[in-house]
Scaffold this motif. Structure first.
Motif, PDB file in Angstrom:
ATOM      1  N   HIS A  51     -29.533  47.332  79.027  1.00  0.00           N
ATOM      2  CA  HIS A  51     -30.910  47.746  79.330  1.00  0.00           C
ATOM      3  C   HIS A  51     -31.483  48.676  78.263  1.00  0.00           C
ATOM      4  CE1 HIS A  51     -30.906  45.972  83.375  1.00  0.00           C
ATOM      5  NE2 HIS A  51     -29.637  46.325  83.421  1.00  0.00           N
TER       6      HIS A  51
ATOM      7  N   GLU B 170     -19.881  49.704  87.796  1.00  0.00           N
ATOM      8  CA  GLU B 170     -20.925  48.803  87.311  1.00  0.00           C
ATOM      9  C   GLU B 170     -22.043  48.653  88.330  1.00  0.00           C
ATOM     10  OE1 GLU B 170     -21.553  44.238  85.639  1.00  0.00           O
ATOM     11  OE2 GLU B 170     -19.545  44.947  86.210  1.00  0.00           O
ATOM     12  N   THR B 171     -21.666  48.497  89.611  1.00  0.00           N
ATOM     13  CA  THR B 171     -22.674  48.357  90.659  1.00  0.00           C
ATOM     14  C   THR B 171     -23.536  49.603  90.752  1.00  0.00           C
ATOM     15  OG1 THR B 171     -21.225  46.880  91.914  1.00  0.00           O
ATOM     16  CG2 THR B 171     -23.019  47.949  93.117  1.00  0.00           C
ATOM     17  N   LEU B 172     -22.898  50.775  90.694  1.00  0.00           N
ATOM     18  CA  LEU B 172     -23.651  52.025  90.756  1.00  0.00           C
ATOM     19  C   LEU B 172     -24.591  52.167  89.568  1.00  0.00           C
ATOM     20  CD1 LEU B 172     -20.848  54.473  91.966  1.00  0.00           C
ATOM     21  CD2 LEU B 172     -22.721  53.518  93.317  1.00  0.00           C
TER      22      LEU B 172
ATOM     23  N   VAL C  80     -24.182  60.582  91.066  1.00  0.00           N
ATOM     24  CA  VAL C  80     -23.628  59.634  92.021  1.00  0.00           C
ATOM     25  C   VAL C  80     -22.111  59.704  91.899  1.00  0.00           C
ATOM     26  CG1 VAL C  80     -23.534  57.238  92.772  1.00  0.00           C
ATOM     27  CG2 VAL C  80     -25.641  58.150  91.762  1.00  0.00           C
TER      28      VAL C  80
ATOM     29  N   ALA D  62     -32.068  50.030  88.466  1.00  0.00           N
ATOM     30  CA  ALA D  62     -33.090  49.454  89.335  1.00  0.00           C
ATOM     31  C   ALA D  62     -33.981  50.522  89.952  1.00  0.00           C
ATOM     32  CB  ALA D  62     -32.425  48.623  90.432  1.00  0.00           C
ATOM     33  N   GLN D  63     -33.446  51.740  90.113  1.00  0.00           N
ATOM     34  CA  GLN D  63     -34.209  52.833  90.703  1.00  0.00           C
ATOM     35  C   GLN D  63     -34.945  53.666  89.658  1.00  0.00           C
ATOM     36  OE1 GLN D  63     -31.154  54.848  92.918  1.00  0.00           O
ATOM     37  NE2 GLN D  63     -30.924  53.168  94.395  1.00  0.00           N
TER      38      GLN D  63
ATOM     39  N   PRO E 195     -18.894  51.387  96.120  1.00  0.00           N
ATOM     40  CA  PRO E 195     -19.192  50.417  95.059  1.00  0.00           C
ATOM     41  C   PRO E 195     -18.533  50.827  93.749  1.00  0.00           C
ATOM     42  CG  PRO E 195     -21.188  51.120  96.223  1.00  0.00           C
ATOM     43  CD  PRO E 195     -20.093  52.030  96.657  1.00  0.00           C
TER      44      PRO E 195
ATOM     45  N   ARG F 125     -25.961  49.737  87.824  1.00  0.00           N
ATOM     46  CA  ARG F 125     -27.077  48.788  87.964  1.00  0.00           C
ATOM     47  C   ARG F 125     -28.064  49.275  89.024  1.00  0.00           C
ATOM     48  NH1 ARG F 125     -26.462  44.533  84.893  1.00  0.00           N
ATOM     49  NH2 ARG F 125     -24.370  43.933  84.150  1.00  0.00           N
ATOM     50  N   GLN F 126     -27.559  49.869  90.086  1.00  0.00           N
ATOM     51  CA  GLN F 126     -28.458  50.420  91.096  1.00  0.00           C
ATOM     52  C   GLN F 126     -29.312  51.542  90.507  1.00  0.00           C
ATOM     53  OE1 GLN F 126     -25.839  51.622  94.274  1.00  0.00           O
ATOM     54  NE2 GLN F 126     -25.622  49.537  95.105  1.00  0.00           N
ATOM     55  N   ALA F 127     -28.698  52.376  89.669  1.00  0.00           N
ATOM     56  CA  ALA F 127     -29.436  53.466  89.041  1.00  0.00           C
ATOM     57  C   ALA F 127     -30.545  52.934  88.142  1.00  0.00           C
ATOM     58  CB  ALA F 127     -28.479  54.345  88.241  1.00  0.00           C
TER      59      ALA F 127
END
Length: 454
Positions: free
Chosen positions: A215, A182-184, A171, A190-191, A179, A186-188
């Motif tokens: 995590h 940190e946002t990227l 990414v 979540a995926q 973004p 967290r998205q990773a």
């Protein structure tokens, strides 16, 4: 399987004083004694002049540097000339008085003594304490890369293509429109990512690392920043960041500490005082030296910036001009940030505070280095910084911020799982300052024979 990280535990890395360490200690003492003998023998013919001129030259150079940094106008010019001209004048004096032979002899023997003493200390070093453990390959690794970092290292070393060839999803971070890191991250997560990595500056690394810690995921460092201090102390290759990607297919895991300042993670340092104030200026990025020279006089003389005091454990540090808090202590006190950390898992913050108030203290600093009274070096698990202002400038891993006081720094021991390549250069061993009492004791200690030895 566990392997030693960094410098390793090969021959000579024992905790005891083996025969080779004792030999180096005796050679160091012999060379130091030789330097003293040359100086004493030449005393009647001007040896005293060599000693006085050498020490005075160092002191005057320190005074010149202080004037050049802490003043403007004529005083700055005089200071710069003094700092530059003093070493030249000392060399000319040695040549004109015929003392150059004494100078060469003393300096050569003293250099040999220092080299031998450091070789002795290398033999005495304890085995490196960070242990790497073999782990299973990640199945869904995600790497966040900053294409601008390090002058475009992501593109220059084809990091995207090489990471994808090893099974990672990449990414790209766009600091302007996309973004944030940190946002990227967290998205990773979540995926379904089972490993997070980052290629960028140390500030970006710290942010992604904090999400990985949250995590309990492994974290991969790609040395694609400008200075890559964290990668250096992990023993990674800073010249070719693509080698860091080998951790995706043939990696081991380290447990290291993560720093926290006012709830924000850091992997290297938090700076307060002069440096933190200077990096707030927009001109600093393109004109570092000029910006520093413009602001240092007022900062060093207490005419600008908030007045600080800090508590490091049970020690109070009053009015430091510069205060550096590091995630694990540096092997040597280096306020300019050029030092190295031999370990990243001690569970302690390193603290270096500097306060130079006069030309005399600057001279002492030139003569005694990190042992000067102007520098305080200690470790603590918690550092609290207070000021006479509501908010103060702070540099966190080189990033300029302003934070409300008090600012609290803590260390989170061994919370970060770092995935590194099995085969990597390793962190360079940094010899501590020479302790001549220890060297002398070892040199005078008779060799003992181990039970059962011939």
């Amino acid at each position: 399987m566990a392997t030693a990280a960094g410098t390793g535990t090969g021959p000579g890395s024992t905790g005891g004083a083996d025969g080779r360490a004792r030999t180096w200690a005796r050679l160091a003492v012999a060379c130091a004694a030789g330097a003293l003998a040359v100086l004493v023998s030449a005393y009647g013919s001007g040896g005293w002049l060599f000693l006085v001129a050498g020490l005075a030259g160092l002191a005057l150079t320190g005074v010149g540097v202080w004037w050049a940094l802490a003043h403007r106008g004529v005083a700055r010019l005089v200071g710069a000339l003094l700092a530059l001209a003093t070493p030249v004048a000392v060399l000319v004096l040695f040549a004109a008085t015929g003392l150059w032979v004494v100078a060469v002899g003393v300096i050569s023997l003293w250099a040999a003594a220092l080299a031998s003493a450091r070789a002795c200390l290398r033999r005495l070093r304890q085995p490196y304490g960070m242990h790497a453990h073999r782990v299973a390959r990640a199945r869904r690794p995600v790497l966040i890369m900053n294409p601008r970092s390090g002058g475009g290292k992501v593109e220059r070393f084809q990091l995207v293509e090489r990471a994808e060839a090893r099974g990672a999803r990449v990414v790209l971070l766009d600091p302007d429109t996309g973004p944030d890191a940190e946002t990227l991250a967290r998205q990773a997560v979540a995926q379904g990512a089972d490993l997070l990595g980052a290629a960028g500056g140390d500030g970006t690394l710290a942010i992604v690392a904090a999400v990985a810690v949250e995590h309990n995921l492994p974290f991969l460092v790609v040395s694609a920043g400008t200075r890559n201090h964290f990668a250096m102390d992990l023993g990674l290759d800073r010249t070719d960041p693509s080698t860091c990607l080998d951790a995706l297919t043939n990696g081991v895991e380290l447990r290291v500490d993560l720093g926290d300042v006012a709830g924000r993670p850091f992997v290297n340092t938090v700076s307060f005082g002069a440096y933190a104030h200077i990096v707030q200026n927009p001109e600093y990025r393109d004109a570092k030296t000029a910006t520093a020279l413009e602001h240092l006089p007022e900062l060093l003389q207490g005419e600008a910036g908030p007045r600080l005091h800090a508590y490091a454990g049970g020690t109070r540090l009053d009015d430091p001009q510069a205060l550096l808090v590091s995630n694990n202590p540096y092997a040597r006190a280096d306020p300019l940030g050029g030092g190295r950390r031999t370990r990243l898992d001690r569970g302690a913050l390193g603290v270096i505070a500097v306060r130079v108030e006069s030309a005399a203290q600057a001279a002492e600093l030139a003569l005694r280095g990190e042992r000067a009274g102007a520098i305080s070096v200690l470790t603590a698990s918690r550092v609290t910084v207070h000021a006479d202002a509501d908010r103060i400038p702070v540099a966190v891993d080189g990033e300029a911020l302003t934070l409300p006081v008090p600012v609290v720094c803590v260390v989170r021991p061994r919370v970060l799982r770092v995935r590194v390549p099995l085969h990597r250069p390793g962190a360079t061993y940094v010899t501590p300052p020479v302790d001549w009492r220890r060297i002398l004791r070892l040199a005078l200690t008779p060799r003992t024979t181990a039970p059962g030895a011939d």
